[in-house]
Design a protein around this motif. Structure first.
Motif, mmCIF file in Angstrom:
data_model
loop_
_atom_site.group_PDB
_atom_site.id
_atom_site.type_symbol
_atom_site.label_atom_id
_atom_site.label_comp_id
_atom_site.label_asym_id
_atom_site.label_seq_id
_atom_site.Cartn_x
_atom_site.Cartn_y
_atom_site.Cartn_z
ATOM 1 N N TRP A 11 0.830 -1.204 0.000
ATOM 2 C CA TRP A 11 0.000 0.000 0.000
ATOM 3 C C TRP A 11 0.866 1.256 0.000
ATOM 4 N N LYS A 12 1.970 1.228 0.741
ATOM 5 C CA LYS A 12 2.857 2.397 0.787
ATOM 6 C C LYS A 12 3.402 2.726 -0.603
ATOM 7 N N ARG A 13 3.757 1.717 -1.359
ATOM 8 C CA ARG A 13 4.282 1.967 -2.705
ATOM 9 C C ARG A 13 3.222 2.657 -3.566
ATOM 10 N N VAL A 16 2.706 6.344 -2.105
ATOM 11 C CA VAL A 16 3.780 7.272 -2.458
ATOM 12 C C VAL A 16 3.674 7.689 -3.923
ATOM 13 N N ALA A 17 3.311 6.751 -4.785
ATOM 14 C CA ALA A 17 3.144 7.068 -6.205
ATOM 15 C C ALA A 17 2.045 8.119 -6.384
ATOM 16 N N LYS A 18 0.973 8.006 -5.606
ATOM 17 C CA LYS A 18 -0.116 8.989 -5.697
ATOM 18 C C LYS A 18 0.328 10.351 -5.175
ATOM 19 N N TYR A 19 1.131 10.361 -4.097
ATOM 20 C CA TYR A 19 1.659 11.619 -3.574
ATOM 21 C C TYR A 19 2.506 12.339 -4.630
ATOM 22 N N LYS A 20 3.310 11.561 -5.341
ATOM 23 C CA LYS A 20 4.195 12.147 -6.348
ATOM 24 C C LYS A 20 3.414 12.767 -7.495
ATOM 25 N N GLU A 25 8.498 15.155 -7.155
ATOM 26 C CA GLU A 25 9.740 15.044 -6.392
ATOM 27 C C GLU A 25 10.526 16.344 -6.452
ATOM 28 N N ARG A 26 10.527 16.969 -7.609
ATOM 29 C CA ARG A 26 11.238 18.240 -7.755
ATOM 30 C C ARG A 26 10.650 19.302 -6.831
ATOM 31 N N GLU A 27 9.319 19.352 -6.778
ATOM 32 C CA GLU A 27 8.658 20.349 -5.933
ATOM 33 C C GLU A 27 8.923 20.104 -4.459
ATOM 34 N N ILE A 28 8.867 18.840 -4.040
ATOM 35 C CA ILE A 28 9.057 18.568 -2.612
ATOM 36 C C ILE A 28 10.509 18.778 -2.205
ATOM 37 N N HIS A 29 11.443 18.565 -3.140
ATOM 38 C CA HIS A 29 12.853 18.862 -2.861
ATOM 39 C C HIS A 29 13.029 20.364 -2.636
ATOM 40 N N GLU A 126 12.615 7.530 -0.562
ATOM 41 C CA GLU A 126 13.193 8.762 -0.013
ATOM 42 C C GLU A 126 12.221 9.936 -0.076
ATOM 43 N N TYR A 127 11.236 9.864 -0.935
ATOM 44 C CA TYR A 127 10.209 10.910 -1.003
ATOM 45 C C TYR A 127 9.593 11.137 0.377
ATOM 46 N N GLN A 128 9.403 10.052 1.116
ATOM 47 C CA GLN A 128 8.794 10.161 2.443
ATOM 48 C C GLN A 128 9.695 10.896 3.427
#
Length: 269
Positions: A11-13, A16-20, A25-29, A126-128
């Motif tokens: 479920w986490k995988r 995380v894909a939905k969060y992205k 990833e660029r924005e959250i960085h 690592e997104y998390q």
């Protein structure tokens, strides 16, 4: 109860894909980079210096027991923990299985919590870690049972780059090899994350096998002052306690009374 660890990680995988898709990833960085100069309190130092070592957990739900305190407010309980003597606070941020959310850490910080906060989730990407950083956490939980060793190593490196400390959680002798990755703190979870069976003897059995100079944390199944003192004698400096406080009408007051019992027992010994 069936073994659900694999289900949670799967479920986490997906999650995380939905969060992205929502925040790239660029924005959250970029969001995390804006916080590069913002210091967060060290959980490792707090536990090392604390007389109690209690990590009080804000946990509203569990997969095995359902809702513990569905109406529990992150804007109230964590601050009450701080006021009543917690060394650090653990906040569950998994929503589906534990009724948590990243915003709970933000709410706790906005309410006045200044002590270390552990971002507790099933981290597999690592997104998390970037999510943890921008939420206001001091440290993250990494679970050996969830991660290949090389993945865990990379996550520890990225966490440190983000100025996050790492509590590495292990459950058995085999997982102790992850200690060589040099996390900031080593945790022993007395609860099997697959079956959810809890056995406090897990901490006592593995304590002497942990690196001598690491900060050691015992997690789950701790409900008495006697156990705290026994764990401290076995070499533990941190004690993560959630349900014991969250089931009380007033979790902060329950923590205060628990600390008094622990102090009284230490004076008598």
């Amino acid at each position: 109860m069936k073994d659900i660890l694999e289900e949670i990680v799967a479920w986490k995988r997906f999650e995380v894909a939905k969060y992205k898709e929502t925040i790239s990833e660029r924005e959250i960085h970029t969001l995390a980079e804006r916080l590069s100069d913002c210091e967060v309190p060290s959980m490792k130092q707090a536990l090392d210096k604390s007389e109690t070592g209690i990590i009080a957990e804000f946990k509203r739900k569990s997969p095995s027991k359902g809702w513990i305190k569905q109406g529990g407010r992150a804007s109230e309980i964590p601050l009450s923990y701080q006021t009543n003597g917690a060394s650090a606070i653990s906040i569950l941020t998994d929503e589906k299985y534990f009724g948590g959310h990243d915003d709970f850490i933000r709410e706790a910080r906005n309410s006045g919590v200044t002590i270390p906060i552990l971002y507790k989730n099933f981290i597999i990407d690592e997104y998390q870690l970037f999510q943890a950083r921008i939420s206001g956490a001091s440290a993250v939980l990494l679970i050996a049972a969830d991660l290949r060793k090389d993945t865990c190593k990379n996550l520890i490196r990225t966490a440190h780059e983000l100025r996050l400390e790492v509590l590495l959680e292990m459950h058995n002798e085999k997982e102790l090899e992850y200690c060589e990755l040099e996390p900031d703190m080593c945790g022993i979870n007395n609860r099997n994350l697959g079956s959810f069976v809890t056995d406090i003897q897990t901490s006592f059995r593995l304590a002497s096998l942990l690196p001598y100079d690491t900060v050691k944390v015992s997690e789950s199944g701790i409900s008495s002052a006697i156990t705290i003192n026994q764990l401290r004698m076995a070499g533990f400096q941190g004690f993560l306690i959630g349900e014991n406080f969250m089931r009380a009408d007033n979790p902060g007051a329950a923590l205060r009374d628990f600390i008094k019992q622990t102090d009284n027992m230490q004076k008598q010994s």
